[in-house]
Each structure stands twice: as C-alpha cells, then as structure tokens.
Design a protein around this motif. Structure first.
Motif, short mmCIF file in Angstrom:
data_model
loop_
_atom_site.label_atom_id
_atom_site.label_comp_id
_atom_site.label_asym_id
_atom_site.label_seq_id
_atom_site.Cartn_x
_atom_site.Cartn_y
_atom_site.Cartn_z
N VAL A 136 0.76 -1.06 -0.05
CA VAL A 136 0.09 0.12 0.10
C VAL A 136 0.75 1.24 -0.02
O VAL A 136 1.95 1.37 0.73
CB VAL A 136 -0.92 -0.02 1.33
CG1 VAL A 136 -1.56 1.40 1.48
CG2 VAL A 136 -1.86 -1.05 0.99
N SER A 137 0.43 2.14 -0.92
CA SER A 137 1.34 3.65 -0.62
C SER A 137 0.19 4.57 -0.36
O SER A 137 -1.07 4.34 -0.49
CB SER A 137 1.57 3.78 -2.42
OG SER A 137 2.73 3.15 -2.53
N VAL A 138 0.77 5.47 0.28
CA VAL A 138 -0.16 6.72 0.79
C VAL A 138 0.52 8.02 0.13
O VAL A 138 1.77 8.22 0.40
CB VAL A 138 -0.14 6.78 2.32
CG1 VAL A 138 -1.05 7.79 2.70
CG2 VAL A 138 -0.84 5.52 2.90
N GLU A 139 -0.42 8.64 -0.43
CA GLU A 139 0.08 9.71 -1.14
C GLU A 139 -0.64 10.95 -0.39
O GLU A 139 -1.53 10.93 0.16
CB GLU A 139 -0.55 9.85 -2.65
CG GLU A 139 -0.17 8.61 -3.42
CD GLU A 139 1.50 8.52 -3.56
OE1 GLU A 139 2.15 9.37 -2.94
OE2 GLU A 139 2.03 7.77 -4.52
N ASN A 140 0.31 12.05 -0.57
CA ASN A 140 -0.33 13.34 0.31
C ASN A 140 -0.97 14.26 -1.04
O ASN A 140 -0.31 14.69 -1.84
CB ASN A 140 1.04 14.05 0.64
CG ASN A 140 0.75 15.60 1.33
OD1 ASN A 140 -0.34 15.97 1.40
ND2 ASN A 140 1.90 15.96 1.67
N PRO A 141 -2.15 14.53 -0.84
CA PRO A 141 -2.88 15.30 -1.80
C PRO A 141 -2.31 16.86 -2.07
O PRO A 141 -2.39 17.24 -3.10
CB PRO A 141 -4.27 15.39 -1.06
CG PRO A 141 -4.19 15.02 0.29
CD PRO A 141 -2.98 14.34 0.46
N VAL A 142 -1.68 17.24 -1.09
CA VAL A 142 -1.09 18.78 -1.08
C VAL A 142 0.04 18.45 -1.98
O VAL A 142 0.16 19.17 -2.81
CB VAL A 142 -0.72 19.26 0.12
CG1 VAL A 142 0.03 20.57 0.17
CG2 VAL A 142 -1.95 19.61 1.13
N ALA A 143 0.77 17.50 -1.76
CA ALA A 143 2.37 17.45 -2.58
C ALA A 143 1.68 16.81 -3.78
O ALA A 143 2.36 17.39 -5.12
CB ALA A 143 3.08 16.30 -1.90
N GLU A 144 0.74 16.33 -4.18
CA GLU A 144 0.08 15.92 -5.53
C GLU A 144 -0.32 17.17 -6.37
O GLU A 144 0.05 17.32 -7.40
CB GLU A 144 -0.88 14.89 -5.31
CG GLU A 144 -1.31 14.11 -6.70
CD GLU A 144 -2.37 12.89 -6.61
OE1 GLU A 144 -2.60 12.20 -7.54
OE2 GLU A 144 -2.70 12.67 -5.24
N ARG A 145 -1.04 17.94 -5.56
CA ARG A 145 -1.46 19.04 -6.07
C ARG A 145 -0.30 20.39 -6.54
O ARG A 145 -0.48 20.75 -7.62
CB ARG A 145 -2.55 20.02 -5.07
CG ARG A 145 -3.14 21.12 -5.83
CD ARG A 145 -4.01 21.74 -4.89
NE ARG A 145 -3.38 22.52 -3.79
CZ ARG A 145 -3.48 22.30 -2.42
NH1 ARG A 145 -4.06 20.82 -2.24
NH2 ARG A 145 -2.66 22.80 -1.36
N ARG A 146 0.85 20.09 -5.86
CA ARG A 146 1.86 21.08 -6.11
C ARG A 146 2.83 20.34 -7.00
O ARG A 146 3.84 20.95 -7.27
CB ARG A 146 2.45 21.56 -4.81
CG ARG A 146 1.39 22.52 -3.95
CD ARG A 146 2.10 22.88 -2.63
NE ARG A 146 1.42 23.90 -2.12
CZ ARG A 146 1.70 24.70 -0.94
NH1 ARG A 146 2.85 24.45 -0.40
NH2 ARG A 146 0.94 25.72 -0.52
N GLY A 147 2.73 19.01 -7.05
CA GLY A 147 3.64 18.34 -8.10
C GLY A 147 4.95 18.04 -7.49
O GLY A 147 5.98 17.96 -8.02
N ILE A 148 5.01 17.84 -6.08
CA ILE A 148 6.27 17.37 -5.54
C ILE A 148 6.48 15.96 -5.32
O ILE A 148 5.56 15.39 -4.80
CB ILE A 148 6.22 18.19 -3.81
CG1 ILE A 148 6.04 19.83 -4.00
CG2 ILE A 148 7.58 17.92 -3.36
CD1 ILE A 148 5.77 20.28 -2.59
N SER A 149 7.46 15.92 -5.68
CA SER A 149 7.79 14.00 -5.94
C SER A 149 9.27 13.57 -5.71
O SER A 149 9.87 14.62 -5.41
CB SER A 149 7.38 13.36 -7.09
OG SER A 149 8.39 13.82 -8.16
N VAL A 150 9.39 12.45 -5.51
CA VAL A 150 10.77 11.97 -5.14
C VAL A 150 11.66 12.44 -6.17
O VAL A 150 12.92 12.24 -6.05
CB VAL A 150 10.88 10.37 -4.70
CG1 VAL A 150 10.30 10.21 -3.45
CG2 VAL A 150 10.24 9.57 -6.05
N LEU A 151 11.08 12.61 -7.59
CA LEU A 151 11.80 12.97 -8.63
C LEU A 151 12.32 14.31 -8.39
O LEU A 151 13.27 14.72 -9.35
CB LEU A 151 11.05 12.41 -9.95
CG LEU A 151 10.52 11.16 -9.89
CD1 LEU A 151 9.87 10.78 -11.36
CD2 LEU A 151 11.79 10.08 -9.93
#
Length: 347
Positions: A136-151
């Motif tokens: 299971v992965s848990v994503e952060n909607p704020v980071a998703e909205r702002r496009g912040i990822s491990v890459l």
C-alpha cells in the motif's frame, strides 16, 4: 515442487493478510484512544498530527516545523507520526505532546480516514511512503497538487522548505518563515553514555556510508583520507554510522559504528572538533549540534548541484560543501577532497 510453491504462496498470503488485519486493528484502537483524548481536551484545544516517519536525517531537517506549528497552535495537542526506529528524535521534543510510533502506512491511512485529527500536516510527498508487506502507498494530496515528488523535490528548496510546502504550511517555492535551524534534544543519559566511551579530545568524526549508494565516496579513498589525517594532524579519528566498510590500521582511528543510538551519536558529533561526512543523517546531526561540517556532495540523480540543509549548514556558515560541479560524489578524487579538508584544518 508444486506443493512447495503452494506452501510458499499461502505462507506469503498469511503474513500479508495478518499484517493488514493488525494494521486495521491498531488504527481503530488508536482512533478510540484519540477520541478519549479529545474528550479530555478543553474547548479551544485542537488535536493535530504531523507526519514525517522517516528517514532520520529528514526528521531532523523537519524539526523546525514542530516549533512553527506550536507557535501557530499554542494550545493544541500535537502528535508526531514516526517509524519506531526513529522515535527518540521526537520523544524529547518539547514542542510535541505525543510520539506516535507507526506500525505501517495502512494503519495511518485508516486512522486518518476516521477524521479524528482536527488538522493534519503531512510532510511526505509523492512516491515517498509505501508498505512492502501490505503493498500500500499513501500519497499526500497537497504534494500531489503542487507536483512535489521524489523525482523533483529538491527543485522546491531545501528539505525543510520542501516539507513545509508538502504540509501546506507555506506557499509553493517560498522560504521557511521562522527559525530554520534544526536542533536535537540531548538528555543526561546520552551524555553519560558518551562519557563512558573515553574519547580523547580533540577528535574528528567521520561518516563514510549513506543509505543511498549514489551519495557515497569509495571506501579506498576514505581509507586514504583517514590515514592522511592520522599522519598529518593531532586528532583522533572516530568513525560513526551503522557499519564500517573500512580497514584502517591507524592507531588514532576508532570505530564506533553500530554501537550507539541516534542521539548518542549526536552527542559524539557535538563534542567533535569537526565532522567529515556525506549528505546523510549524521550530517544533519552535525547541523543540529553545531559541529563544523565538511560534507562530500556530488551530482545526485537529475540534480547537478543541490543544498538539502537549512540553518547554519544551509548557509554554509558552519559547513563547507566539498563538491565539483557535474561530478557525482564517487567521482571526487582523493587529492581534491584532501585539498578541501586541508583548507579547513590548515597546515
């Protein structure tokens, strides 16, 4: 062979689904516990969670957020989610009321879904939180909205600024608005342990292996550097970390790898004259304890040059970054690193 494969399959499923069941059970157990906790809070008190579960360098880098959230919500009951192996970094933080040692991300996902917390500050970003057992992965909607990822996270600033943006505490691409110097809260027990080691002063702490191979410098060059330091300077050389991959014969060298807790390691670093290390957890301890750092850094993935630190290391007031533009850490020559260290230590 078919029977063996059948047993392996169902053994795997048993462990997976018993793990998932335990995660759900613990989530609802703590939901009930927090519900009772909320019932005992005053009307103006909120129940707030901060989520940064790993790695220990990241947790140290995020420490100023605990003080910032406390300044915004002085009466709140603040809970910090962390993996069990890193709990000591939170246990003694005076800005945090409770350390929540997380079983796995499924437990957190189920618990947060209950809405028990009045506010949740997730300091994780995309592709940054995963449980191998329950897949299971848990994503952060704020980071998703702002496009912040491990890459791309280092495009958003240093680690503290990235975490604050991922937690929706500050606008995108902005500086941290409060004291950005991380700290650790050392106790008498940590000082007593280090007292018992009988370390001779002055000494230099070295940390030679990170948890990510692209950040590392080859072991043979570390050996060269340590022998050169031992020959040229009147310092004891103390290696810290989980384990050593060096074969050092210098009389002034001492290996403390695997012998200390995180905060005991912090106390060893605090007493050192210098820290020579990598972009890794112990260098964040050096920043937090005020020891001058010589940090070997190189190009990392798509980042040709980056700065993960806030505070005095980030401003290079109390540290020097040993690097050459475009080269990875492993490509730094012994002569180059030696020259940069010599500039700090003098002749």
């Amino acid at each position: 062979m078919a029977l063996k494969r059948f047993i392996q399959l169902w053994t795997h499923r048993y462990h997976k689904y018993s793990h998932i069941f335990k995660a759900h059970f613990l989530a609802y157990f703590h939901w009930l516990r927090f519900k009772l906790k909320k019932a005992g809070l005053k009307d103006n008190q909120e129940l707030i969670s901060i989520i940064r579960t790993e790695h220990f360098g990241d947790i140290i880098a995020a420490e100023p957020i605990s003080r910032y959230v406390r300044s915004l919500y002085p009466h709140a009951h603040i809970v910090w989610f962390v993996k069990p192996s890193f709990h000591e970094l939170i246990d003694f933080n005076p800005s945090i009321d409770e350390t929540f040692t997380e079983f796995c991300v499924t437990q957190r996902k189920v618990l947060l879904r209950t809405g028990i917390f009045d506010k949740v500050f997730e300091l994780q970003f995309l592709n940054n939180n995963h449980c191998n057992k329950c897949q299971v992965s848990v994503e952060n909607p704020v980071a998703e909205r702002r496009g912040i990822s491990v890459l791309n996270y280092l495009d958003f600033g240093n680690l503290l600024e990235v975490f604050a943006q991922a937690g929706d505490l500050i606008p995108a691409h902005t500086l941290f608005p409060a004291d950005d110097q991380p700290c650790v809260n050392l106790q008498d027990s940590h000082r007593e342990t280090v007292d018992s080691l009988g370390l001779d002063k002055p000494y230099i702490v070295v940390h030679c292996q990170s948890n990510y191979a692209p950040k590392d410098w080859p072991a043979d060059r570390w050996r060269q550097l340590i022998h050169w330091l031992a020959d040229q300077y009147n310092y004891q050389i103390v290696e810290i970390g989980l384990k050593s991959n060096l074969l050092v014969t210098a009389a002034s060298y001492r290996n403390l790898c695997g012998q200390l807790s995180i905060l005991e390691t912090a106390e060893v670093i605090k007493r050192a004259s210098y820290l020579i290390g990598l972009d890794s957890g112990p260098s964040h301890l050096g920043n937090a304890t005020g020891t001058y750092g010589m940090i070997l850094m190189g190009a990392l993935d798509k980042f040709s040059e980056y700065n993960p630190y806030s505070g005095s290391y980030g401003r290079q007031e109390n540290a020097v970054f040993i690097r050459q533009n475009g080269l990875t850490c492993s490509q730094l020559s012994f002569e180059f690193v030696k020259g940069e260290v010599e500039k700090v230590l003098g002749n």
